[in-house]
Design a protein around this motif. Structure first.
Motif, PDB file in Angstrom:
ATOM      1  N   UNK A  83      -4.532  21.727   1.408  1.00  0.00           N
ATOM      2  CA  UNK A  83      -5.325  20.600   1.015  1.00  0.00           C
ATOM      3  C   UNK A  83      -5.424  19.704   2.063  1.00  0.00           C
ATOM      4  N   UNK A  84      -4.488  19.558   3.034  1.00  0.00           N
ATOM      5  CA  UNK A  84      -4.611  18.503   4.297  1.00  0.00           C
ATOM      6  C   UNK A  84      -5.967  18.917   4.952  1.00  0.00           C
ATOM      7  N   UNK A  85      -6.668  20.034   4.823  1.00  0.00           N
ATOM      8  CA  UNK A  85      -7.881  20.356   5.573  1.00  0.00           C
ATOM      9  C   UNK A  85      -8.818  19.294   4.848  1.00  0.00           C
ATOM     10  N   UNK A 129     -13.525  12.923  14.756  1.00  0.00           N
ATOM     11  CA  UNK A 129     -14.051  11.558  14.996  1.00  0.00           C
ATOM     12  C   UNK A 129     -15.244  11.794  15.479  1.00  0.00           C
ATOM     13  N   UNK A 130     -16.333  10.957  15.152  1.00  0.00           N
ATOM     14  CA  UNK A 130     -17.596  11.024  15.999  1.00  0.00           C
ATOM     15  C   UNK A 130     -17.502  10.084  17.212  1.00  0.00           C
ATOM     16  N   UNK A 131     -18.450  10.160  17.789  1.00  0.00           N
ATOM     17  CA  UNK A 131     -18.726   9.466  19.251  1.00  0.00           C
ATOM     18  C   UNK A 131     -18.413   7.933  18.821  1.00  0.00           C
ATOM     19  N   UNK A 132     -18.808   7.412  17.845  1.00  0.00           N
ATOM     20  CA  UNK A 132     -18.652   5.874  17.674  1.00  0.00           C
ATOM     21  C   UNK A 132     -17.318   5.678  17.005  1.00  0.00           C
ATOM     22  N   UNK A 133     -16.551   6.629  17.144  1.00  0.00           N
ATOM     23  CA  UNK A 133     -15.311   6.177  16.458  1.00  0.00           C
ATOM     24  C   UNK A 133     -15.100   6.551  14.808  1.00  0.00           C
ATOM     25  N   UNK A 134     -16.372   6.896  14.175  1.00  0.00           N
ATOM     26  CA  UNK A 134     -16.139   6.961  12.752  1.00  0.00           C
ATOM     27  C   UNK A 134     -15.265   8.256  12.556  1.00  0.00           C
ATOM     28  N   UNK A 135     -14.568   8.091  11.316  1.00  0.00           N
ATOM     29  CA  UNK A 135     -13.663   9.447  11.235  1.00  0.00           C
ATOM     30  C   UNK A 135     -14.434  10.138   9.820  1.00  0.00           C
ATOM     31  N   UNK A 136     -14.641  11.563   9.961  1.00  0.00           N
ATOM     32  CA  UNK A 136     -15.223  12.086   8.857  1.00  0.00           C
ATOM     33  C   UNK A 136     -14.265  13.348   8.348  1.00  0.00           C
ATOM     34  N   UNK A 137     -13.952  13.366   7.136  1.00  0.00           N
ATOM     35  CA  UNK A 137     -13.262  14.467   6.547  1.00  0.00           C
ATOM     36  C   UNK A 137     -13.706  15.843   7.189  1.00  0.00           C
ATOM     37  N   UNK A 138     -12.873  16.721   7.529  1.00  0.00           N
ATOM     38  CA  UNK A 138     -13.220  18.135   8.022  1.00  0.00           C
ATOM     39  C   UNK A 138     -13.803  18.999   7.058  1.00  0.00           C
ATOM     40  N   UNK A 139     -13.814  18.861   6.052  1.00  0.00           N
ATOM     41  CA  UNK A 139     -14.729  19.654   4.896  1.00  0.00           C
ATOM     42  C   UNK A 139     -15.258  19.026   3.940  1.00  0.00           C
ATOM     43  N   UNK A 140     -16.743  19.079   3.878  1.00  0.00           N
ATOM     44  CA  UNK A 140     -17.603  18.435   2.848  1.00  0.00           C
ATOM     45  C   UNK A 140     -17.804  19.192   1.578  1.00  0.00           C
ATOM     46  N   UNK A 141     -18.400  18.405   0.580  1.00  0.00           N
ATOM     47  CA  UNK A 141     -18.601  19.414  -0.413  1.00  0.00           C
ATOM     48  C   UNK A 141     -20.245  19.190  -0.594  1.00  0.00           C
ATOM     49  N   UNK A 182     -15.236  17.897  -8.052  1.00  0.00           N
ATOM     50  CA  UNK A 182     -14.962  17.983  -6.344  1.00  0.00           C
ATOM     51  C   UNK A 182     -14.051  16.999  -6.155  1.00  0.00           C
ATOM     52  N   UNK A 183     -14.338  15.690  -6.409  1.00  0.00           N
ATOM     53  CA  UNK A 183     -13.419  14.494  -6.137  1.00  0.00           C
ATOM     54  C   UNK A 183     -11.966  14.718  -6.709  1.00  0.00           C
ATOM     55  N   UNK A 184     -11.859  15.332  -7.924  1.00  0.00           N
ATOM     56  CA  UNK A 184     -10.681  15.565  -8.726  1.00  0.00           C
ATOM     57  C   UNK A 184      -9.992  16.370  -7.967  1.00  0.00           C
ATOM     58  N   UNK A 185     -10.605  17.514  -7.331  1.00  0.00           N
ATOM     59  CA  UNK A 185      -9.647  18.624  -6.707  1.00  0.00           C
ATOM     60  C   UNK A 185      -9.437  18.303  -5.115  1.00  0.00           C
ATOM     61  N   UNK A 186      -9.760  16.964  -4.792  1.00  0.00           N
ATOM     62  CA  UNK A 186      -9.189  16.395  -3.438  1.00  0.00           C
ATOM     63  C   UNK A 186     -10.497  16.259  -2.329  1.00  0.00           C
ATOM     64  N   UNK A 187     -11.639  16.754  -2.598  1.00  0.00           N
ATOM     65  CA  UNK A 187     -12.738  16.417  -1.717  1.00  0.00           C
ATOM     66  C   UNK A 187     -12.745  14.939  -1.360  1.00  0.00           C
ATOM     67  N   UNK A 188     -13.073  14.816  -0.058  1.00  0.00           N
ATOM     68  CA  UNK A 188     -13.452  12.972   0.037  1.00  0.00           C
ATOM     69  C   UNK A 188     -14.572  13.134   0.800  1.00  0.00           C
ATOM     70  N   UNK A 189     -15.566  13.929   0.994  1.00  0.00           N
ATOM     71  CA  UNK A 189     -16.691  14.117   1.797  1.00  0.00           C
ATOM     72  C   UNK A 189     -17.657  14.710   1.018  1.00  0.00           C
ATOM     73  N   UNK A 190     -18.937  14.068   0.330  1.00  0.00           N
ATOM     74  CA  UNK A 190     -19.945  14.524  -0.288  1.00  0.00           C
ATOM     75  C   UNK A 190     -21.157  14.711   0.473  1.00  0.00           C
ATOM     76  N   UNK A 191     -22.101  15.744   0.558  1.00  0.00           N
ATOM     77  CA  UNK A 191     -23.041  15.828   1.351  1.00  0.00           C
ATOM     78  C   UNK A 191     -24.354  15.918   0.289  1.00  0.00           C
ATOM     79  N   UNK A 192     -25.223  15.020   0.438  1.00  0.00           N
ATOM     80  CA  UNK A 192     -26.433  15.061  -0.301  1.00  0.00           C
ATOM     81  C   UNK A 192     -27.824  15.051   0.431  1.00  0.00           C
ATOM     82  N   UNK A 193     -28.729  14.807  -0.310  1.00  0.00           N
ATOM     83  CA  UNK A 193     -30.140  14.237   0.423  1.00  0.00           C
ATOM     84  C   UNK A 193     -30.981  13.917  -0.519  1.00  0.00           C
ATOM     85  N   UNK A 194     -32.053  13.194  -0.102  1.00  0.00           N
ATOM     86  CA  UNK A 194     -33.349  12.738  -0.818  1.00  0.00           C
ATOM     87  C   UNK A 194     -33.764  14.135  -1.445  1.00  0.00           C
TER      88      UNK A 194
END
Length: 279
Positions: free
Chosen positions: A1-3, A9-21, A39-51
């Protein structure tokens, strides 16, 4: 789950969870809302969408209804590939923000260097103008990081040679047997984090017998193996699932693929016949 909560860490210092949904091909409405909620209930903290996916409204609603603090969820979305002017890019960003109904996004990407119906066309000049708009959005604080997607080496160089703010991410097609080595190498050497969309090759990888044998030997599912493969190459995977059991199963990543199996996986080619490629 820790994954799911460990970060790059992005070049500007922003931290991004290592696995996205991933949310591509998830239809807006009840199906999408339930998938994102699960997904959020399962522990994901990164969601990737698009217009382009047409499901930003469901993403935003699931986030707002989750009870999880906004700053604990990393949201990525993308400028439509057809947007190739400065003004259009700012306009589409406003549409996205209305769809999501959030105060900001964590990462905003140019979805592709060319419109989808002009695959491979040269839009170098236009992309410089689009990137100017991306920089303006970033400077406004409404996108905490900005980047690109589907950009090959030439397209990456074009942005890097004509920018004030360097892209922080390049999201590429990447899965066992198809790893875009030149594009990945250039992006990493240029300081970008590489993300892998469709790490299961939109499901085609699940039918590969060689990959299945390696997964079985490691006592994991093919999906788990494919996601972990990306992570062990310092690539951020964006797996997609709708079935609640699969969503949960894909979070079980507390294992290490042995070096010998990684080398074997690296040697595989044509693992997902039927999968379309973006280059």
């Amino acid at each position: 789950m820790h994954e799911l909560t460990d970060t790059f860490e992005l070049r500007n210092g922003v931290k991004i969870p290592k696995v996205g949904f991933g949310t591509w091909q998830v239809p807006d409405g009840e199906v999408a809302y339930n998938a994102f909620k699960n997904a959020l209930a399962a522990g994901y903290r990164h969601i990737d969408t698009a217009w382009q996916y047409g499901n930003e409204k469901s993403v935003g609603k699931a986030i707002r209804d989750s009870g999880i603090a906004r700053d604990q969820i990393f949201v990525t979305t993308k400028l439509p590939a057809k947007s190739k002017t400065y003004a259009d890019s700012l306009r589409y960003f406003e549409e996205t923000m209305t769809n999501l109904d959030l105060d900001y996004v964590d990462l905003y990407l140019i979805h592709a260097p060319w419109p989808w119906d002009e695959f491979g066309a040269d839009y170098s000049k236009e992309n410089v103008e689009v990137w100017r708009a991306m920089e303006k959005i970033y400077q406004s604080g409404r996108a905490k990081a900005i980047g690109i997607s589907n950009f090959n080496v030439q397209d990456q160089k074009n942005i890097l040679d004509n920018c004030e703010i360097e892209p922080m991410v390049n999201q590429l097609q990447y899965y066992i047997g198809y790893t875009e080595p030149q594009n990945v190498k250039f992006a990493k050497e240029s300081g970008m984090l590489v993300e892998a969309f469709s790490p299961l090759a939109t499901g085609y990888l699940l039918h590969n017998p060689e990959v299945a044998d390696i997964a079985k030997r490691n006592q994991v599912t093919i999906a788990q193996l494919a996601i972990k493969y990306c992570l062990q190459h310092d690539i951020l995977p964006l797996p997609k699932a709708i079935n609640p059991a699969h969503i949960k199963e894909n979070t079980d990543l507390d294992f290490v693929i042995p070096e010998a199996d990684m080398k074997l996986l690296d040697s595989l080619v044509d693992t997902a016949p039927g999968e379309d490629h973006n280059e």
